[in-house]
Design a protein around this motif. Structure first.
Motif, PDB file in Angstrom:
ATOM      1  N   SER A 101       0.708  -1.434  -0.147  1.00 19.39           N
ATOM      2  CA  SER A 101       0.146  -0.043   0.064  1.00 19.39           C
ATOM      3  C   SER A 101       0.978   1.301  -0.013  1.00 19.39           C
ATOM      4  O   SER A 101       0.724   2.225  -0.780  1.00 19.39           O
ATOM      5  CB  SER A 101      -0.998   0.072   1.369  1.00 19.39           C
ATOM      6  OG  SER A 101      -1.588  -1.073   1.477  1.00 19.39           O
ATOM      7  N   ALA A 102       1.852   1.269   0.714  1.00 18.97           N
ATOM      8  CA  ALA A 102       2.787   2.577   0.640  1.00 18.97           C
ATOM      9  C   ALA A 102       3.506   2.709  -0.693  1.00 18.97           C
ATOM     10  O   ALA A 102       3.369   3.859  -1.128  1.00 18.97           O
ATOM     11  CB  ALA A 102       3.816   2.175   1.681  1.00 18.97           C
ATOM     12  N   GLU A 103       4.006   1.436  -1.175  1.00 15.96           N
ATOM     13  CA  GLU A 103       4.414   1.606  -2.531  1.00 15.96           C
ATOM     14  C   GLU A 103       3.386   2.159  -3.238  1.00 15.96           C
ATOM     15  O   GLU A 103       3.681   3.171  -4.295  1.00 15.96           O
ATOM     16  CB  GLU A 103       4.901   0.215  -2.971  1.00 15.96           C
ATOM     17  CG  GLU A 103       5.496   0.255  -4.237  1.00 15.96           C
ATOM     18  CD  GLU A 103       6.950   0.339  -4.432  1.00 15.96           C
ATOM     19  OE1 GLU A 103       7.475   0.547  -3.277  1.00 15.96           O
ATOM     20  OE2 GLU A 103       7.628   0.434  -5.658  1.00 15.96           O
ATOM     21  N   VAL A 105      12.872   4.612   3.703  1.00 16.07           N
ATOM     22  CA  VAL A 105      14.092   4.162   3.372  1.00 16.07           C
ATOM     23  C   VAL A 105      13.945   4.008   1.647  1.00 16.07           C
ATOM     24  O   VAL A 105      14.926   4.448   1.064  1.00 16.07           O
ATOM     25  CB  VAL A 105      14.465   2.985   3.894  1.00 16.07           C
ATOM     26  CG1 VAL A 105      15.917   2.123   3.443  1.00 16.07           C
ATOM     27  CG2 VAL A 105      14.368   2.980   5.537  1.00 16.07           C
ATOM     28  N   LYS A 106      12.915   3.482   1.270  1.00 12.79           N
ATOM     29  CA  LYS A 106      12.862   3.156  -0.242  1.00 12.79           C
ATOM     30  C   LYS A 106      12.718   4.381  -1.156  1.00 12.79           C
ATOM     31  O   LYS A 106      13.423   4.707  -2.057  1.00 12.79           O
ATOM     32  CB  LYS A 106      11.969   1.998  -0.447  1.00 12.79           C
ATOM     33  CG  LYS A 106      12.115   1.677  -2.011  1.00 12.79           C
ATOM     34  CD  LYS A 106      11.044   0.599  -2.248  1.00 12.79           C
ATOM     35  CE  LYS A 106      11.240   0.060  -3.740  1.00 12.79           C
ATOM     36  NZ  LYS A 106      10.034  -1.122  -3.783  1.00 12.79           N
ATOM     37  N   ASN A 154      18.314   2.388  -4.024  1.00 10.60           N
ATOM     38  CA  ASN A 154      18.224   2.141  -2.598  1.00 10.60           C
ATOM     39  C   ASN A 154      19.665   2.402  -1.897  1.00 10.60           C
ATOM     40  O   ASN A 154      20.372   1.894  -2.420  1.00 10.60           O
ATOM     41  CB  ASN A 154      17.894   0.829  -2.375  1.00 10.60           C
ATOM     42  CG  ASN A 154      16.346   0.134  -2.628  1.00 10.60           C
ATOM     43  OD1 ASN A 154      15.492   1.338  -2.774  1.00 10.60           O
ATOM     44  ND2 ASN A 154      16.027  -0.968  -3.048  1.00 10.60           N
ATOM     45  N   TRP A 155      19.592   2.954  -0.970  1.00  9.42           N
ATOM     46  CA  TRP A 155      20.946   3.409  -0.291  1.00  9.42           C
ATOM     47  C   TRP A 155      21.030   2.395   0.864  1.00  9.42           C
ATOM     48  O   TRP A 155      22.298   1.993   1.304  1.00  9.42           O
ATOM     49  CB  TRP A 155      20.867   4.731   0.298  1.00  9.42           C
ATOM     50  CG  TRP A 155      19.826   5.035   1.263  1.00  9.42           C
ATOM     51  CD1 TRP A 155      18.578   5.059   0.804  1.00  9.42           C
ATOM     52  CD2 TRP A 155      19.930   5.260   2.549  1.00  9.42           C
ATOM     53  NE1 TRP A 155      17.595   5.416   1.968  1.00  9.42           N
ATOM     54  CE2 TRP A 155      18.559   5.450   2.948  1.00  9.42           C
ATOM     55  CE3 TRP A 155      21.135   5.382   3.377  1.00  9.42           C
ATOM     56  CZ2 TRP A 155      18.287   6.123   4.342  1.00  9.42           C
ATOM     57  CZ3 TRP A 155      20.870   5.873   4.842  1.00  9.42           C
ATOM     58  CH2 TRP A 155      19.603   6.368   5.139  1.00  9.42           C
ATOM     59  N   PRO A 194      15.540  -2.100   2.541  1.00  8.36           N
ATOM     60  CA  PRO A 194      14.489  -1.432   2.910  1.00  8.36           C
ATOM     61  C   PRO A 194      14.130  -2.304   4.054  1.00  8.36           C
ATOM     62  O   PRO A 194      13.641  -1.927   5.021  1.00  8.36           O
ATOM     63  CB  PRO A 194      13.417  -1.280   1.673  1.00  8.36           C
ATOM     64  CG  PRO A 194      14.274  -1.377   0.656  1.00  8.36           C
ATOM     65  CD  PRO A 194      15.293  -1.775   0.707  1.00  8.36           C
ATOM     66  N   ALA A 195      14.007  -3.692   3.815  1.00 10.22           N
ATOM     67  CA  ALA A 195      13.543  -4.591   4.747  1.00 10.22           C
ATOM     68  C   ALA A 195      14.304  -4.427   5.866  1.00 10.22           C
ATOM     69  O   ALA A 195      14.047  -4.546   6.999  1.00 10.22           O
ATOM     70  CB  ALA A 195      13.656  -6.008   4.190  1.00 10.22           C
ATOM     71  N   MET A 196      15.727  -4.604   5.697  1.00 10.59           N
ATOM     72  CA  MET A 196      16.491  -4.546   6.780  1.00 10.59           C
ATOM     73  C   MET A 196      16.441  -3.389   7.584  1.00 10.59           C
ATOM     74  O   MET A 196      16.533  -3.356   8.818  1.00 10.59           O
ATOM     75  CB  MET A 196      17.928  -4.812   6.320  1.00 10.59           C
ATOM     76  CG  MET A 196      18.289  -6.104   5.693  1.00 10.59           C
ATOM     77  SD  MET A 196      18.249  -7.300   6.989  1.00 10.59           S
ATOM     78  CE  MET A 196      16.396  -8.117   6.817  1.00 10.59           C
ATOM     79  N   ALA A 197      16.198  -2.271   6.957  1.00 15.07           N
ATOM     80  CA  ALA A 197      16.103  -1.041   7.687  1.00 15.07           C
ATOM     81  C   ALA A 197      14.614  -1.206   8.378  1.00 15.07           C
ATOM     82  O   ALA A 197      14.602  -0.368   9.703  1.00 15.07           O
ATOM     83  CB  ALA A 197      16.101   0.101   6.585  1.00 15.07           C
TER      84      ALA A 197
END
Lengths: 442, 367
Positions: free
Chosen positions: B61-63, B111-112, B121-122, B125-128
């Motif tokens: 949803s955010a995406e 993050v993304k 991606n810096w 995103p999942a790990m962040a």
């Protein structure tokens, strides 16, 4: 031959295509209306020497070479010039083209073939014949053979003649067909070229382990008087046939001073036809393939036949093609017009379905690195692309944009479907401009 | 030209492409994660689906929302779904539902997308998102429960083997498994049976003996986060990913090697030098999930082979340091995002293209 050679880095493996290469070569119908662009070679367009209404014979000169890179154009059929119009050039721009409608009788077709004893010809006489008959390299841009072989300043110390018998991509099978049909002409053509170019070595590059050249010894005897060539087997790995990679695969030292003349098998046969049979280059082998074609095959067609007619002779379309590509799906160009003619440099007509093109929407680069591993000249296509998108063309140039061969390996593999090659081509065209404009701004 | 009449496309070469697309690569990763999800549902019940599902839905949803704002539809590439799934996988089974939701939204939105979405991606995103959860709700993320299978009852709160080991090794010395046994760690009946079989059969021929407890670890019959349970499934899935070249082998190889060697030498708790328990270290915590599914995300890893090897080694060293000396038992997510931030440096120092390496050696440089 035990050694299978290949180039060092990158390249891609493309699954074999379904074309049955054992099917005999068909001779295409003569076009009732031939369309003859006056530029079918690398240099400037030939100068037209006929007018509308002129009646011309089969093989008559209709366009005269005008300068380096230009070549004579002959009429593939007897008939009348019915029109002169502009046609889009595959290399960009527009080019004058003659329409010739079939009429009258054939001077050559069905007549007894006369064999010319070429061995008494001098090197210059051979070269002149090749120029006269409009013989050009039948792949790529179509460099005239005269320009390839003659050495105006006498600066060439040594040259290596390479006859490329490999298929340029898995969609193409013309080389195999030529080997089957014109094996003798090919051998004699190589002998003629040896006389014309006086190479220190002659190599025959093949990618088929069953090739007749590999039978027995690795010396291939060309003619009864002891001329011979070396056959080398290469791994069928795209883009094997690029001259740069061919040199790499055959272990030639870059600065050995040897000039490499790489000619395709079809060109060598045209040399034979021109010198021995006194025939201008008006005919060629064309592979018609792709999943959209009902019965793919190899046709011997006259220059000027429309691609639509060839497709029709192959049974027409089985399903709607997504695009029709000339000269192979990896490096060729798409045509929108089925009336577009076969040129001296058209090696294949491929009608691709969407299942074959597998186009998707472009996504962002995943940095998966497939393009880097595939690049045969060891560039980083993803990085070059990023530079170009950010308009840092000069960075891209310093990172090797100029070395790109536009082989398409990177874009073929890209899961994000980035238009890599397209970006490189545009940037190179543009970077020529910025290069000259750079002086102005500095 | 008659392009419109005949409906033929006239783009530029190459006109054919390989089968893989961004979406198909992501799909393959998702498929490789499915067995772990199913196993987790088996171990912890249907609540797992709620946690992972909500996490995935909020990421997608955010995406979708941010894509709508930027007029870019990026849903079909599947990467948002994967991010959400991985965040859900890193949650403990009894986590309050708002935590995965907020973490997923943070991962995607902050993050993304703050740096432009996929391709820019810096950090992963999942790990962040996982680190975000650990920082904000440390208590909720350290509340574990034992699988139903192990206790026979649902919802018995418990400690992970790593957490238990950490407290046990404060006042005792020895190998991890011995310490756990002393601390009252339960070993399932399945483990006892399988270990006995293995020792009689396959392993007796090799002259080694497997102590009890490791089969439990490999099958995830222990308290732990949702997706990290079945180390065996993760390994099998990642073999498929490496075979299909979806992930580069260099990262997991150098990561596992570095981590394994360091653990062997220095141990993870109080064991003597050169007797660390590598198998225990591999199959506890989120090590395998991180090493094979998170650290390998191509968009946040280097491009050149030396870069990939260094990147993997860096993550291996950091995970070891966090586990051996860190304050919390789990540091894999931190290790990954720290190395993510170094990727641009690694790429600059170790260019992927041989052309640039050659060029760097020669004095001749374009203007």
């Amino acid at each position: 031959m035990s050694v299978i050679r290949t180039f060092k880095y990158g390249g891609i493996e493309i699954p074999p295509q379904k074309l049955e290469i054992d099917s005999p070569v068909m001779t295409a119908f003569l076009p009732t209306d031939a369309i003859l662009p006056l530029r079918q070679h690398s240099g400037p367009a030939a100068r037209r020497i006929v007018e509308i209404g002129d009646s011309i014979r089969e093989g008559q000169l209709v366009g005269k070479a005008s300068g380096t890179g230009s070549s004579n154009i002959h009429s593939p059929i007897p008939g009348t010039v019915t029109g002169i119009r502009m046609l889009p050039d595959l290399l960009g721009g527009q080019v004058e083209a003659l329409s010739i409608s079939l009429e009258g009788s054939f001077d050559r077709l069905g007549r007894k073939v006369e064999i010319f004893p070429w061995k008494s010809l001098s090197r210059h006489q051979i070269l002149r014949t090749l120029a006269e008959k409009g013989v050009v390299e039948d792949t790529g841009a179509g460099m005239p053979l005269y320009d390839h072989l003659h050495d105006p300043k006498g600066t060439r110390s040594a040259c290596v003649l390479v006859v490329n018998c490999m298929e340029s991509d898995p969609w193409n099978s013309s080389s195999r067909a030529i080997l089957q049909e014109r094996g003798e002409a090919l051998r004699e053509g190589i002998a003629i070229l040896q006389k014309a170019a006086a190479p220190v070595r002659t190599l025959i590059a093949v990618d088929d382990p069953d090739s007749p050249f590999l039978a027995g010894d690795d010396r291939v005897n060309l003619a009864e008087d002891g001329l011979s060539a070396e056959a080398v087997l290469l791994e069928p790995r795209y883009p094997q046939d690029l001259p740069v990679l061919l040199r790499e695969a055959l272990n030639s030292k870059k600065h050995s001073g040897e000039e490499w003349i790489v000619l395709s098998i079809g060109t060598v046969v045209s040399v034979y036809d021109a010198v021995v049979l006194n025939r201008p280059q008006v005919e060629r082998y064309v592979t018609v393939a792709g999943d959209a074609v009902k019965s793919p095959g190899i046709l011997r067609a006259r220059i000027g036949t429309s691609i639509g007619e060839l497709l029709e002779e192959c049974g027409g379309f089985r399903s709607a093609p997504e695009c029709i590509v000339l000269n192979g799906p990896l490096r060729g160009s798409a045509v929108a017009d089925l009336d577009y003619p076969i040129l001296k440099t058209t090696k294949s007509v491929i009608a691709l379905t969407s299942a074959e093109t597998r186009r998707h929407r472009t996504t962002a680069c995943l940095r998966c690195g497939r393009c880097v591993l595939a690049c045969p000249v060891r560039l980083d296509p993803s990085r070059l692309y990023r530079c170009i998108v950010r308009r840092k063309i000069s960075t891209a140039v310093s990172e090797g944009l100029g070395a790109c061969t536009e082989c398409g390996s990177c874009a073929y593999l890209c899961p994000a479907r980035l238009p890599l090659v397209q970006a490189f081509t545009l940037a190179r065209k543009g970077s020529v401009r910025t290069g000259s404009a750079g002086g102005r701004s500095a | 030209m008659s392009s419109s009449r005949q409906g033929l496309s006239v783009s530029s070469a190459p006109f054919v492409h390989v089968r893989e697309s961004t979406a198909s690569l992501v799909l393959l990763i998702l498929i490789c994660l499915l067995p772990s999800l199913a196993w987790s549902v088996f171990l912890f019940g249907w609540d797992v689906l709620a946690i992972v599902g909500l996490s995935a839905v909020s990421a997608v949803s955010a995406e979708a929302f941010l894509g709508f704002l930027r007029r870019r539809n990026t849903l079909l590439d599947g990467t948002a779904l994967l991010t959400g799934l991985l965040i859900g996988f890193s949650m403990p089974p009894s986590v309050p539902l708002h935590i995965p939701i907020l973490s997923s939204i943070f991962a995607i939105a902050v993050v993304k997308w703050s740096f432009g979405g996929l391709g820019a991606n810096w950090m992963n995103p999942a790990m962040a998102g996982v680190v975000f959860a650990h920082i904000n709700w440390p208590g909720a993320l350290d509340a574990w429960k034992a699988p139903r299978f192990l206790t026979g009852v649902d919802g018995v709160s418990s400690v992970t083997p790593l957490g238990l080991l950490r407290s046990a090794s404060e006042h005792a010395e020895g190998l991890p498994m011995d310490l756990l046994r002393e601390a009252g760690y339960r070993i399932s009946g399945l483990d006892k049976v399988v270990t006995a079989r293995l020792n009689q059969g396959l392993l007796s021929g090799l002259g080694v003996r497997l102590p009890e407890g490791y089969v439990d670890l490999a099958l995830g019959i222990r308290p732990g986060a949702l997706g990290e349970m079945a180390g065996l499934f993760i390994l099998l899935g990642s073999l498929l990913l490496i075979a299909r070249r979806v992930v580069r082998w260099e990262i997991p190889a150098s990561l596992a090697l570095t981590f394994g060697v360091l653990v062997r030498i220095f141990g993870t708790g109080s064991e003597p030098l050169f007797s660390g328990d590598v198998l225990f270290a591999f199959f506890t915590g989120s090590f395998l999930l991180v090493a094979f599914f998170c650290a390998t995300d191509p968009s946040t890893s280097p491009m050149s082979r030396p870069g990939l090897l260094l990147y993997g080694a860096g993550i291996g060293i950091l995970i070891f340091l966090f586990r051996r000396y860190g304050s919390g038992p789990e540091g894999s997510a931190y290790a990954v995002i720290i190395m993510n931030c170094l990727v641009s440096l690694l790429d600059a120092a170790l260019p992927a293209a041989g052309f640039r390496r050659r060029k760097a050696g020669s004095p001749e440089v374009g203007k």
